[in-house]
Scaffold this motif. Structure first.
Motif, PDB file in Angstrom:
ATOM      1  N   ARG A 151       0.838  -1.192   0.000  1.00  0.00           N
ATOM      2  CA  ARG A 151       0.000   0.000   0.000  1.00  0.00           C
ATOM      3  C   ARG A 151       0.878   1.249   0.000  1.00  0.00           C
ATOM      4  O   ARG A 151       1.897   1.316   0.690  1.00  0.00           O
ATOM      5  CB  ARG A 151      -0.903   0.000   1.235  1.00  0.00           C
ATOM      6  CG  ARG A 151      -1.957   1.103   1.273  1.00  0.00           C
ATOM      7  CD  ARG A 151      -2.800   0.972   2.527  1.00  0.00           C
ATOM      8  NE  ARG A 151      -3.729   2.070   2.692  1.00  0.00           N
ATOM      9  CZ  ARG A 151      -4.961   2.092   2.186  1.00  0.00           C
ATOM     10  NH1 ARG A 151      -5.414   1.056   1.518  1.00  0.00           N
ATOM     11  NH2 ARG A 151      -5.753   3.138   2.380  1.00  0.00           N
ATOM     12  N   ALA A 202       1.355   5.573  -2.020  1.00  0.00           N
ATOM     13  CA  ALA A 202       0.855   6.671  -2.847  1.00  0.00           C
ATOM     14  C   ALA A 202       1.587   6.691  -4.183  1.00  0.00           C
ATOM     15  O   ALA A 202       2.806   6.506  -4.240  1.00  0.00           O
ATOM     16  CB  ALA A 202       1.025   7.998  -2.128  1.00  0.00           C
ATOM     17  N   LEU A 253      -2.627   9.190  -5.811  1.00  0.00           N
ATOM     18  CA  LEU A 253      -3.630   8.157  -5.570  1.00  0.00           C
ATOM     19  C   LEU A 253      -3.107   7.142  -4.563  1.00  0.00           C
ATOM     20  O   LEU A 253      -1.917   6.827  -4.557  1.00  0.00           O
ATOM     21  CB  LEU A 253      -3.976   7.441  -6.884  1.00  0.00           C
ATOM     22  CG  LEU A 253      -4.478   8.309  -8.038  1.00  0.00           C
ATOM     23  CD1 LEU A 253      -4.638   7.481  -9.294  1.00  0.00           C
ATOM     24  CD2 LEU A 253      -5.785   9.002  -7.666  1.00  0.00           C
ATOM     25  N   THR A 254      -3.991   6.637  -3.738  1.00  0.00           N
ATOM     26  CA  THR A 254      -3.626   5.563  -2.826  1.00  0.00           C
ATOM     27  C   THR A 254      -3.746   4.237  -3.564  1.00  0.00           C
ATOM     28  O   THR A 254      -4.804   3.907  -4.109  1.00  0.00           O
ATOM     29  CB  THR A 254      -4.530   5.551  -1.585  1.00  0.00           C
ATOM     30  OG1 THR A 254      -4.361   6.786  -0.888  1.00  0.00           O
ATOM     31  CG2 THR A 254      -4.166   4.407  -0.654  1.00  0.00           C
ATOM     32  N   ALA A 282      -8.530   2.239  -0.778  1.00  0.00           N
ATOM     33  CA  ALA A 282      -7.588   2.510  -1.862  1.00  0.00           C
ATOM     34  C   ALA A 282      -8.316   3.110  -3.059  1.00  0.00           C
ATOM     35  O   ALA A 282      -9.454   2.736  -3.361  1.00  0.00           O
ATOM     36  CB  ALA A 282      -6.873   1.233  -2.264  1.00  0.00           C
ATOM     37  N   ASP A 283      -7.660   4.062  -3.722  1.00  0.00           N
ATOM     38  CA  ASP A 283      -8.206   4.613  -4.964  1.00  0.00           C
ATOM     39  C   ASP A 283      -8.083   3.609  -6.105  1.00  0.00           C
ATOM     40  O   ASP A 283      -8.958   3.533  -6.976  1.00  0.00           O
ATOM     41  CB  ASP A 283      -7.455   5.897  -5.348  1.00  0.00           C
ATOM     42  CG  ASP A 283      -7.614   7.004  -4.329  1.00  0.00           C
ATOM     43  OD1 ASP A 283      -8.759   7.330  -3.993  1.00  0.00           O
ATOM     44  OD2 ASP A 283      -6.586   7.529  -3.864  1.00  0.00           O
ATOM     45  N   VAL A 284      -6.974   2.860  -6.098  1.00  0.00           N
ATOM     46  CA  VAL A 284      -6.700   1.908  -7.170  1.00  0.00           C
ATOM     47  C   VAL A 284      -6.204   0.610  -6.551  1.00  0.00           C
ATOM     48  O   VAL A 284      -5.316   0.620  -5.695  1.00  0.00           O
ATOM     49  CB  VAL A 284      -5.626   2.443  -8.150  1.00  0.00           C
ATOM     50  CG1 VAL A 284      -5.357   1.427  -9.256  1.00  0.00           C
ATOM     51  CG2 VAL A 284      -6.049   3.779  -8.740  1.00  0.00           C
ATOM     52  N   ARG A 285      -6.774  -0.502  -6.993  1.00  0.00           N
ATOM     53  CA  ARG A 285      -6.324  -1.819  -6.542  1.00  0.00           C
ATOM     54  C   ARG A 285      -5.691  -2.561  -7.714  1.00  0.00           C
ATOM     55  O   ARG A 285      -6.261  -2.619  -8.800  1.00  0.00           O
ATOM     56  CB  ARG A 285      -7.483  -2.621  -5.959  1.00  0.00           C
ATOM     57  CG  ARG A 285      -7.913  -2.120  -4.587  1.00  0.00           C
ATOM     58  CD  ARG A 285      -8.963  -3.029  -3.956  1.00  0.00           C
ATOM     59  NE  ARG A 285      -9.149  -2.716  -2.544  1.00  0.00           N
ATOM     60  CZ  ARG A 285      -9.949  -1.770  -2.092  1.00  0.00           C
ATOM     61  NH1 ARG A 285     -10.652  -1.053  -2.953  1.00  0.00           N
ATOM     62  NH2 ARG A 285     -10.043  -1.526  -0.787  1.00  0.00           N
ATOM     63  N   ARG A 322     -10.045   2.501 -11.382  1.00  0.00           N
ATOM     64  CA  ARG A 322     -10.015   1.986 -10.013  1.00  0.00           C
ATOM     65  C   ARG A 322      -9.314   0.640  -9.868  1.00  0.00           C
ATOM     66  O   ARG A 322      -8.920   0.271  -8.763  1.00  0.00           O
ATOM     67  CB  ARG A 322     -11.441   1.851  -9.458  1.00  0.00           C
ATOM     68  CG  ARG A 322     -12.211   3.167  -9.407  1.00  0.00           C
ATOM     69  CD  ARG A 322     -13.442   3.031  -8.546  1.00  0.00           C
ATOM     70  NE  ARG A 322     -13.088   2.698  -7.170  1.00  0.00           N
ATOM     71  CZ  ARG A 322     -12.743   3.606  -6.257  1.00  0.00           C
ATOM     72  NH1 ARG A 322     -12.693   4.891  -6.580  1.00  0.00           N
ATOM     73  NH2 ARG A 322     -12.458   3.242  -5.029  1.00  0.00           N
ATOM     74  N   SER A 323      -9.140  -0.101 -10.948  1.00  0.00           N
ATOM     75  CA  SER A 323      -8.547  -1.428 -10.786  1.00  0.00           C
ATOM     76  C   SER A 323      -7.686  -1.810 -11.987  1.00  0.00           C
ATOM     77  O   SER A 323      -7.982  -1.436 -13.129  1.00  0.00           O
ATOM     78  CB  SER A 323      -9.637  -2.488 -10.580  1.00  0.00           C
ATOM     79  OG  SER A 323     -10.372  -2.699 -11.770  1.00  0.00           O
ATOM     80  N   ARG A 331      -9.450   8.584 -14.931  1.00  0.00           N
ATOM     81  CA  ARG A 331      -9.832   9.439 -13.806  1.00  0.00           C
ATOM     82  C   ARG A 331      -9.828  10.917 -14.166  1.00  0.00           C
ATOM     83  O   ARG A 331     -10.063  11.770 -13.299  1.00  0.00           O
ATOM     84  CB  ARG A 331      -8.911   9.187 -12.615  1.00  0.00           C
ATOM     85  CG  ARG A 331      -8.965   7.768 -12.075  1.00  0.00           C
ATOM     86  CD  ARG A 331      -8.058   7.602 -10.873  1.00  0.00           C
ATOM     87  NE  ARG A 331      -8.622   8.221  -9.691  1.00  0.00           N
ATOM     88  CZ  ARG A 331      -9.336   7.585  -8.757  1.00  0.00           C
ATOM     89  NH1 ARG A 331      -9.573   6.287  -8.871  1.00  0.00           N
ATOM     90  NH2 ARG A 331      -9.816   8.235  -7.713  1.00  0.00           N
ATOM     91  N   THR A 345      -2.748  17.541 -12.216  1.00  0.00           N
ATOM     92  CA  THR A 345      -4.116  17.923 -11.869  1.00  0.00           C
ATOM     93  C   THR A 345      -4.175  19.447 -11.781  1.00  0.00           C
ATOM     94  O   THR A 345      -3.148  20.128 -11.822  1.00  0.00           O
ATOM     95  CB  THR A 345      -4.562  17.312 -10.528  1.00  0.00           C
ATOM     96  OG1 THR A 345      -3.724  17.816  -9.471  1.00  0.00           O
ATOM     97  CG2 THR A 345      -4.474  15.787 -10.564  1.00  0.00           C
TER      98      THR A 345
END
Length: 306
Positions: A7, A9, A13-14, A34-37, A74-75, A106, A156
């Motif tokens: 885990r 950053a 994104l986490t 988590a933002d993304v797995r 997200r994944s 995103r 961003t």
């Protein structure tokens, strides 16, 4: 047996990953979802290459490396095909095309650039593949300027201000660049079988928070003896920035061409954009680095490095 999960950053994104990612920064919170797995699993593809689905998902099939599916920002599902000991080659595509697709899904703008913090701002060094972005970035890291991201820089906007987000504390360098810097390749990860290129960790000089982007310097070839930095404006500036978007064809299919031009326009309105013409001469790296630093310090491009 459950797989170990890493885990941290990545680009703001986490990330929670079943694949180890060396240099991954600590996440802001261990409790937040988590933002993304990133998970290991079976991925169905139609054969080698990449496909964008109607829902904006990406499937990527890289022979003898792995298959990837990227969904909804997200994944990422990864089916490894690499031989033991070559997991770094899998990470090349995971941290390249796959994570770049996550950014597009995103609505985050990924630049094909190596970016450093100079003073209170960031300067992105852009250009075509093989232009020398990472080599120049490493020269600046050696001079004490913190790296923000190498090769892929997520951008961003906060109240219109573009922010460059940290990725990983590493640069990808060809063997000859490492040789010139007297850095041994033993113990360094290779990025792929077909490239004599390595990942060099830079943990001692790395920005860990987002930095306002002040300038994009685009490397280009020139025949003269002097390095010339030409400021860009208007449509030329916009189209040049548009050309520096990472995996832009994927971005067009996911977000649409107009959305990418809109983000390029927002960026062009807030930063200095200049084209740096130079001969490809490794003996000039310090001079090139001085041009980049001057651009960051002055906020306007210099006419020449002389």
């Amino acid at each position: 047996m459950p797989r170990e999960r890493h885990r941290g950053a990545l680009g703001g994104l986490t990330i929670e990953s079943e694949i180890g990612i060396p240099g991954l920064s600590s996440a802001a919170s261990d409790d937040a979802p988590a933002d993304v797995r990133i998970v290991i699993g079976r991925v169905a593809t139609s054969g080698p290459g990449q496909t964008i689905g109607p829902d904006g998902s990406l499937t990527l099939d890289v022979a003898d490396v792995g298959r990837f599916r990227v969904d909804g920002g997200r994944s990422i599902t990864v089916e490894p095909l690499v031989e033991p000991g070559r997991e770094s080659h899998l990470r090349t595509f995971l941290l390249g095309t796959a994570i770049g697709t996550i950014f597009h899904q995103r609505g985050i703008l990924p630049l094909h650039a190596s970016t450093l913090q100079i003073g209170d701002g960031a300067v992105a060094i852009a250009g075509s593949s093989g232009a020398g972005k990472s080599t120049l970035a490493h020269t600046l890291v050696q001079a004490g300027y913190p790296l923000i991201a190498d090769d892929v820089t997520p951008i961003t906007f906060a109240d219109g201000m573009p922010l460059a987000w940290p990725l990983l504390p590493q640069v990808k360098l060809w063997r000859d660049a490492l040789d010139r810097a007297a850095i041994a390749t033993s113990g360094l990860e290779t990025i792929a079988d077909r490239f004599d290129k390595y990942r060099l960790p830079t943990p001692g000089s790395f920005a860990t928070t987002p930095v306002p982007l002040r300038a994009v310097v685009v490397l280009s070839d020139a025949d003269g003896d002097e390095e010339v930095l030409d400021p860009l404006s208007g449509l030329h500036c916009l189209t040049t920035l548009r050309a520096q978007i990472y995996r832009s064809r994927i971005g067009e299919e996911i977000r649409g061409r107009d959305a990418l031009f809109f983000d390029a326009g927002r960026l062009a309105s807030r930063i200095v954009v200049a084209r740096l013409g130079r001969r490809r001469d490794t003996g000039r790296l310090l001079r090139l680095a001085a041009v980049v630093v001057k651009t960051a310090a002055c906020g306007m491009p210099a006419v020449s490095a002389a």
